[in-house]
Design a protein around this motif. Structure first.
Motif, PDB file in Angstrom:
ATOM      1  N   LEU A   1      96.167  38.460  43.661  1.00 36.91           N
ATOM      2  CA  LEU A   1      97.205  38.804  44.207  1.00 36.91           C
ATOM      3  C   LEU A   1      98.075  37.980  45.182  1.00 36.91           C
ATOM      4  CD1 LEU A   1      96.591  42.562  44.743  1.00 36.91           C
ATOM      5  CD2 LEU A   1      98.244  41.611  43.034  1.00 36.91           C
ATOM      6  N   ILE A   2      96.978  37.360  46.016  1.00 37.68           N
ATOM      7  CA  ILE A   2      97.606  36.293  47.070  1.00 37.68           C
ATOM      8  C   ILE A   2      98.003  35.057  46.166  1.00 37.68           C
ATOM      9  CG2 ILE A   2      96.685  34.842  48.956  1.00 37.68           C
ATOM     10  CD1 ILE A   2      94.621  36.874  49.558  1.00 37.68           C
ATOM     11  N   LEU A   3      97.592  34.607  45.256  1.00 39.63           N
ATOM     12  CA  LEU A   3      98.338  33.706  44.578  1.00 39.63           C
ATOM     13  C   LEU A   3      99.305  33.886  44.000  1.00 39.63           C
ATOM     14  CD1 LEU A   3      97.775  30.833  43.082  1.00 39.63           C
ATOM     15  CD2 LEU A   3      96.848  32.201  41.097  1.00 39.63           C
ATOM     16  N   GLY A   4      99.589  35.059  43.418  1.00 37.07           N
ATOM     17  CA  GLY A   4     100.901  35.547  43.047  1.00 37.07           C
ATOM     18  C   GLY A   4     101.945  35.528  43.975  1.00 37.07           C
ATOM     19  N   LEU A   5     101.448  36.380  45.312  1.00 30.66           N
ATOM     20  CA  LEU A   5     102.481  36.290  46.335  1.00 30.66           C
ATOM     21  C   LEU A   5     102.921  34.952  46.796  1.00 30.66           C
ATOM     22  CD1 LEU A   5     103.975  37.960  48.378  1.00 30.66           C
ATOM     23  CD2 LEU A   5     102.019  38.013  49.588  1.00 30.66           C
ATOM     24  N   ILE A   6     102.040  33.964  46.876  1.00 29.83           N
ATOM     25  CA  ILE A   6     102.398  32.502  47.457  1.00 29.83           C
ATOM     26  C   ILE A   6     103.211  31.697  46.228  1.00 29.83           C
ATOM     27  CG2 ILE A   6     101.357  30.387  48.005  1.00 29.83           C
ATOM     28  CD1 ILE A   6      99.169  32.044  49.138  1.00 29.83           C
ATOM     29  N   ALA A   7     102.748  31.824  45.152  1.00 27.66           N
ATOM     30  CA  ALA A   7     103.368  31.212  44.053  1.00 27.66           C
ATOM     31  C   ALA A   7     104.702  31.701  43.852  1.00 27.66           C
ATOM     32  CB  ALA A   7     102.504  31.299  42.704  1.00 27.66           C
TER      33      ALA A   7
ATOM     34  N   TRP B   1     109.378  41.343  49.360  1.00 25.44           N
ATOM     35  CA  TRP B   1     108.365  40.700  49.377  1.00 25.44           C
ATOM     36  C   TRP B   1     107.340  41.539  48.088  1.00 25.44           C
ATOM     37  CZ3 TRP B   1     103.504  43.407  49.638  1.00 25.44           C
ATOM     38  CH2 TRP B   1     103.671  44.592  50.427  1.00 25.44           C
ATOM     39  N   ILE B   2     107.857  42.677  47.767  1.00 25.20           N
ATOM     40  CA  ILE B   2     107.108  43.526  46.721  1.00 25.20           C
ATOM     41  C   ILE B   2     107.491  42.822  45.421  1.00 25.20           C
ATOM     42  CG2 ILE B   2     106.749  45.547  45.356  1.00 25.20           C
ATOM     43  CD1 ILE B   2     106.632  47.008  48.101  1.00 25.20           C
ATOM     44  N   ALA B   3     108.891  42.549  45.407  1.00 26.04           N
ATOM     45  CA  ALA B   3     109.518  41.929  43.985  1.00 26.04           C
ATOM     46  C   ALA B   3     108.821  40.712  43.889  1.00 26.04           C
ATOM     47  CB  ALA B   3     110.872  41.863  44.057  1.00 26.04           C
ATOM     48  N   THR B   4     108.714  39.743  44.957  1.00 26.26           N
ATOM     49  CA  THR B   4     107.948  38.398  44.985  1.00 26.26           C
ATOM     50  C   THR B   4     106.699  38.684  44.337  1.00 26.26           C
ATOM     51  OG1 THR B   4     109.621  37.723  46.937  1.00 26.26           O
ATOM     52  CG2 THR B   4     107.689  36.419  46.410  1.00 26.26           C
ATOM     53  N   LEU B   5     106.148  39.468  44.927  1.00 22.05           N
ATOM     54  CA  LEU B   5     104.491  39.666  44.646  1.00 22.05           C
ATOM     55  C   LEU B   5     104.674  39.936  43.148  1.00 22.05           C
ATOM     56  CD1 LEU B   5     101.663  40.013  45.210  1.00 22.05           C
ATOM     57  CD2 LEU B   5     101.953  42.457  45.467  1.00 22.05           C
ATOM     58  N   VAL B   6     105.269  40.751  42.514  1.00 25.27           N
ATOM     59  CA  VAL B   6     105.213  41.267  40.996  1.00 25.27           C
ATOM     60  C   VAL B   6     105.712  40.105  40.148  1.00 25.27           C
ATOM     61  CG1 VAL B   6     106.368  42.822  39.675  1.00 25.27           C
ATOM     62  CG2 VAL B   6     105.589  43.844  41.657  1.00 25.27           C
ATOM     63  N   LEU B   7     106.652  39.294  40.512  1.00 26.06           N
ATOM     64  CA  LEU B   7     107.100  38.198  40.011  1.00 26.06           C
ATOM     65  C   LEU B   7     106.210  37.180  39.921  1.00 26.06           C
ATOM     66  CD1 LEU B   7     110.975  38.099  40.871  1.00 26.06           C
ATOM     67  CD2 LEU B   7     109.996  38.899  38.804  1.00 26.06           C
ATOM     68  N   GLY B   8     105.750  36.892  41.090  1.00 27.53           N
ATOM     69  CA  GLY B   8     104.555  35.901  41.101  1.00 27.53           C
ATOM     70  C   GLY B   8     103.318  36.179  40.490  1.00 27.53           C
ATOM     71  N   VAL B   9     102.799  37.446  40.460  1.00 28.13           N
ATOM     72  CA  VAL B   9     101.636  37.757  39.463  1.00 28.13           C
ATOM     73  C   VAL B   9     101.899  37.609  37.997  1.00 28.13           C
ATOM     74  CG1 VAL B   9     100.045  39.546  38.998  1.00 28.13           C
ATOM     75  CG2 VAL B   9     100.726  39.309  41.186  1.00 28.13           C
ATOM     76  N   ILE B  10     102.979  38.102  37.658  1.00 34.55           N
ATOM     77  CA  ILE B  10     103.615  37.998  36.385  1.00 34.55           C
ATOM     78  C   ILE B  10     103.449  36.395  35.985  1.00 34.55           C
ATOM     79  CG2 ILE B  10     105.424  38.266  34.548  1.00 34.55           C
ATOM     80  CD1 ILE B  10     105.677  40.867  35.961  1.00 34.55           C
ATOM     81  N   GLY B  11     104.177  35.663  36.786  1.00 31.94           N
ATOM     82  CA  GLY B  11     104.454  34.206  36.570  1.00 31.94           C
ATOM     83  C   GLY B  11     103.111  33.405  36.622  1.00 31.94           C
ATOM     84  N   ALA B  12     102.091  33.928  37.519  1.00 30.52           N
ATOM     85  CA  ALA B  12     100.675  33.452  37.411  1.00 30.52           C
ATOM     86  C   ALA B  12      99.988  33.687  36.165  1.00 30.52           C
ATOM     87  CB  ALA B  12      99.661  33.757  38.829  1.00 30.52           C
ATOM     88  N   LEU B  13     100.075  35.027  35.861  1.00 25.11           N
ATOM     89  CA  LEU B  13      99.827  35.435  34.581  1.00 25.11           C
ATOM     90  C   LEU B  13     100.194  34.443  33.349  1.00 25.11           C
ATOM     91  CD1 LEU B  13      99.431  39.101  34.508  1.00 25.11           C
ATOM     92  CD2 LEU B  13      97.565  37.455  34.183  1.00 25.11           C
ATOM     93  N   LEU B  14     101.403  34.012  33.371  1.00 27.16           N
ATOM     94  CA  LEU B  14     102.276  33.443  32.470  1.00 27.16           C
ATOM     95  C   LEU B  14     101.693  31.886  32.532  1.00 27.16           C
ATOM     96  CD1 LEU B  14     104.353  32.906  30.173  1.00 27.16           C
ATOM     97  CD2 LEU B  14     105.955  32.467  31.952  1.00 27.16           C
ATOM     98  N   GLY B  15     101.758  31.348  33.672  1.00 26.47           N
ATOM     99  CA  GLY B  15     101.207  29.863  33.914  1.00 26.47           C
ATOM    100  C   GLY B  15      99.694  29.787  33.507  1.00 26.47           C
ATOM    101  N   SER B  16      98.868  30.616  33.870  1.00 25.06           N
ATOM    102  CA  SER B  16      97.370  30.449  33.395  1.00 25.06           C
ATOM    103  C   SER B  16      97.256  30.649  31.807  1.00 25.06           C
ATOM    104  CB  SER B  16      96.492  31.537  34.032  1.00 25.06           C
ATOM    105  OG  SER B  16      97.093  32.708  33.425  1.00 25.06           O
TER     106      SER B  16
END
Length: 90
Positions: free
Chosen positions: A7-13, A29-44
């Motif tokens: 979650l921290i990785l997603g928020l920062i990313a 920040w909630i939208a940023t967290l959600v988009l970041g987590v989805i992006g981190a999943l996609l990136g991994s």
């Protein structure tokens, strides 16, 4: 990688992706967290496909994890911006 660390990785990313992408993106920040987590999943997933390794090899201290999480967040944020932009047609 632990759930909280992810979650921290997603928020920062997501925050870095919002800073890199030009224009005004909505959401807090909630939208940023959600988009970041989805992006981190996609990136991994993309990183695992490119390097032909499982996604569990990425750790929070790896630079590859951060790069692919930010790239994935940029992709997700661009798609989000494209979907939510207001049309100029009346």
């Amino acid at each position: 990688m632990g759930f909280i660390a992810f979650l921290i990785l997603g928020l920062i990313a997501g925050a870095i992706a919002k800073a890199i992408l030009p224009g005004r993106q909505g959401g807090g920040w909630i939208a940023t967290l959600v988009l970041g987590v989805i992006g981190a999943l996609l990136g991994s997933w993309i990183g695992g496909a490119i390097f032909n390794k499982g996604t569990d090899i990425f750790s929070l201290t790896s630079i590859a994890t951060w790069i692919f999480a930010i790239l994935g967040s940029l992709i997700v944020l661009a798609i989000y911006g494209f979907v939510t932009r207001k049309s100029s047609r009346a």
